[in-house]
Design an enzyme around this catalytic site. Structure first.
Site, PDB file in Angstrom:
ATOM      1  N   GLU A  71       0.845  -1.204   0.000  1.00 40.10           N
ATOM      2  CA  GLU A  71       0.000   0.000   0.000  1.00 40.10           C
ATOM      3  C   GLU A  71       0.883   1.257   0.000  1.00 40.10           C
ATOM      4  OE1 GLU A  71      -3.261   1.059   3.279  1.00 40.10           O
ATOM      5  OE2 GLU A  71      -1.180   1.148   3.942  1.00 40.10           O
ATOM      6  N   ASP A 263      -9.887   1.627   6.589  1.00 40.10           N
ATOM      7  CA  ASP A 263      -9.905   1.384   5.135  1.00 40.10           C
ATOM      8  C   ASP A 263     -10.962   2.255   4.460  1.00 40.10           C
ATOM      9  OD1 ASP A 263      -8.055  -0.644   5.569  1.00 40.10           O
ATOM     10  OD2 ASP A 263      -9.042  -2.050   4.206  1.00 40.10           O
TER      11      ASP A 263
HETATM   12  O1  LIG Z   1      -5.133  -9.386   6.349  1.00 43.28           O
HETATM   13  C1  LIG Z   1      -4.316  -8.643   5.457  1.00 43.28           C
HETATM   14  C2  LIG Z   1      -4.820  -7.212   5.357  1.00 43.28           C
HETATM   15  O2  LIG Z   1      -4.689  -6.547   6.612  1.00 43.28           O
HETATM   16  C3  LIG Z   1      -4.039  -6.465   4.298  1.00 43.28           C
HETATM   17  O3  LIG Z   1      -4.584  -5.193   4.114  1.00 43.28           O
HETATM   18  C4  LIG Z   1      -3.660  -4.118   3.997  1.00 43.28           C
HETATM   19  C5  LIG Z   1      -3.488  -3.454   5.341  1.00 43.28           C
HETATM   20  O4  LIG Z   1      -4.595  -2.700   5.681  1.00 43.28           O
HETATM   21  C6  LIG Z   1      -4.960  -1.644   4.780  1.00 43.28           C
HETATM   22  O5  LIG Z   1      -4.554  -0.330   5.223  1.00 43.28           O
HETATM   23  C7  LIG Z   1      -4.331  -0.066   6.540  1.00 43.28           C
HETATM   24  C8  LIG Z   1      -5.429   0.821   7.076  1.00 43.28           C
HETATM   25  O6  LIG Z   1      -5.225   0.983   8.462  1.00 43.28           O
HETATM   26  C9  LIG Z   1      -3.977   1.597   8.802  1.00 43.28           C
HETATM   27  O7  LIG Z   1      -3.873   1.647  10.218  1.00 43.28           O
HETATM   28  C10 LIG Z   1      -2.796   0.819   8.237  1.00 43.28           C
HETATM   29  O8  LIG Z   1      -1.604   1.538   8.520  1.00 43.28           O
HETATM   30  C11 LIG Z   1      -2.988   0.649   6.744  1.00 43.28           C
HETATM   31  O9  LIG Z   1      -1.948  -0.112   6.191  1.00 43.28           O
HETATM   32  C12 LIG Z   1      -4.326  -1.783   3.425  1.00 43.28           C
HETATM   33  O10 LIG Z   1      -5.039  -1.001   2.495  1.00 43.28           O
HETATM   34  C13 LIG Z   1      -4.206  -3.192   2.957  1.00 43.28           C
HETATM   35  O11 LIG Z   1      -3.313  -3.253   1.832  1.00 43.28           O
HETATM   36  O12 LIG Z   1      -4.159  -7.154   3.060  1.00 43.28           O
HETATM   37  C14 LIG Z   1      -3.632  -8.467   3.053  1.00 43.28           C
HETATM   38  C15 LIG Z   1      -4.374  -9.293   4.075  1.00 43.28           C
HETATM   39  O13 LIG Z   1      -3.827 -10.597   4.122  1.00 43.28           O
END
Ligand SMILES: O[C@@H]1[C@@H](O)[C@H](O[C@@H]2CO[C@@H](O[C@@H]3CO[C@@H](O)[C@H](O)[C@H]3O)[C@H](O)[C@H]2O)OC[C@H]1O
Length: 382
Positions: A71, A263
């Site tokens: 990300e 998200d």
């Molecule tokens: O289970 C994982 C899943 O968690 C992963 O998702 C990524 C991480 O979360 C998303 O963004 C987060 C939003 O909350 C903030 O606190 C974090 O710092 C951010 O990183 C991000 O968009 C996803 O890419 O995807 C894979 C799964 O296996």
């Protein structure tokens, strides 16, 4: 006057400076965008999230989780190409290809979504929001700077990645990132639900132009499917979207992600940018107005987790600055709406976040600064 893309879609070709439209001075705006970039990418500020690694690499750190995520890396590349910083773009892409790219197993061709700072993979699975941002950032880099030798043959890399996203699984070799039967992006390849904030129809309209010819029709359908899916997954009264949702748009709360939380914030920003690039869609305008109306009377210090119907939980928002930034970016869709200026003013008055949770907030903040100043652009081929 809209411009034809040649795929049946039209784009605006215009990038409004909404800050200026709302009374800020151009000089101040330009300085603010540059300062924001500097505070994230250069210097010693406690707002920084980008760090150099070795001679020719660099990464964005998720300061709250102490890892490097696809990300953040893909966001960093999109920010760098918009700012014209090939040096930083190439550093981030080198790190990504060196440590995150997966060559074996069911996720071969994708990127490991989370790595340690030393490059060790924390997971062998991808998160599709990274792949879609990588692909568009790579196309823009190719158009801005031209292709170089691998891995800097940007357009080749983008097309190969999108090929994997659509075709994996056809030979029992894993799973695609987009569900073939409905053209919706999945939360992860091996699952059957989505994340509304991953839906970037404004990216797919461009993939329909630049992906491998045999996949262009697919991307056109994905753009259409995502614009419809957002209407299903955002609450009709509040506009709030859940973090995860089933393909029929209903919240997926199996693991507690069926509510409006981190998200979800990106949906407002995405709608704003889709409007800026591809023109006003009446539903998007109304949706931006709904989200902004919901937050109009809530102080950022009291932002919380909400059901999508708008009932607050006790739990405070983990990323209030990110939330107000995305709400401001939604003003691109609701520019003449009652809360558009208030939301933009709130962003302008809010400093970047410091401290351990700064990464996600500050990424969304810079995106909003770029978009609202007319600097988040489609880079067409020369
Ligand atoms: O289970 C994982 C899943 O968690 C992963 O998702 C990524 C991480 O979360 C998303 O963004 C987060 C939003 O909350 C903030 O606190 C974090 O710092 C951010 O990183 C991000 O968009 C996803 O890419 O995807 C894979 C799964 O296996």
């Amino acid at each position: 006057m809209m411009k034809a893309l040649g795929t049946g879609a039209y784009y605006t070709g215009k990038y409004r400076n909404l800050f200026e439209q709302f009374g800020y001075h151009n000089e101040e705006i330009e300085k603010r965008v540059k300062d924001t970039w500097d505070k994230l990418f250069e210097g010693d500020d406690d707002t920084r999230i980008y760090y150099e690694a070795g001679e020719n690499m660099g990464y964005l750190l998720d300061t709250g989780n102490l890892d490097v995520r696809t990300e953040g890396m893909s966001y960093g590349m999109m920010m760098a190409v918009q700012m014209g910083r090939k040096d930083i773009f190439d550093r981030i892409w080198s790190w990504t290809m060196s440590y995150m790219y997966m060559e074996n197993g069911e996720n071969a061709g994708y990127f490991a979504w989370s790595c340690e700072i030393d490059g060790t993979k924390r997971s062998n699975g991808p998160a599709p929001d990274g792949e879609e941002y990588f692909a568009l950032a790579l196309f823009f880099a190719s158009h801005r700077w031209g292709d170089g030798l691998a891995p800097f043959d940007y357009s080749v890399q983008a097309r190969n990645l999108l090929h994997a996203c659509v075709h994996k699984g056809e030979n029992n070799d894993g799973f695609p990132m987009w569900e073939p039967s409905n053209h919706l992006i999945k939360f992860i390849p091996n699952c059957d639900f989505s994340d509304p904030s991953y839906h970037l129809p404004h990216f797919y309209d461009l993939f329909a132009l630049w992906a491998n010819p045999e996949d262009r029709e697919f991307w056109g359908k994905a753009a259409e499917a995502s614009r419809s899916y957002l209407q299903l997954s955002c609450h009709q009264a509040t506009g709030l979207a859940p973090e995860y949702a089933y393909y029929d748009g209903t919240p997926n709360n199996e693991r507690g992600y069926g509510h409006f939380f981190s998200d979800s914030y990106r949906v407002a920003a995405n709608i704003g940018l889709d409007t800026e690039w591809f023109g006003v869609d009446e539903w998007q305008r109304e949706e931006a107005n709904r989200i902004q109306a919901f937050f109009a009377d809530i102080s950022p210090s009291d932002y919380r987790r909400y059901t999508i119907a708008g009932e607050p939980f006790e739990e405070k928002s983990l990323h209030p600055v990110g939330l107000l930034a995305t709400n401001a970016m939604a003003s691109l869709a609701s520019a003449d709406g009652p809360n558009a200026k208030v939301m933009v003013d709130l962003l302008w008055q809010t400093p970047l976040r410091t401290g351990e949770r700064r990464y996600y907030d500050n990424c969304l903040y810079l995106f909003a600064m770029l978009a609202l100043s007319g600097n988040f652009r489609i880079w067409m081929p020369n």
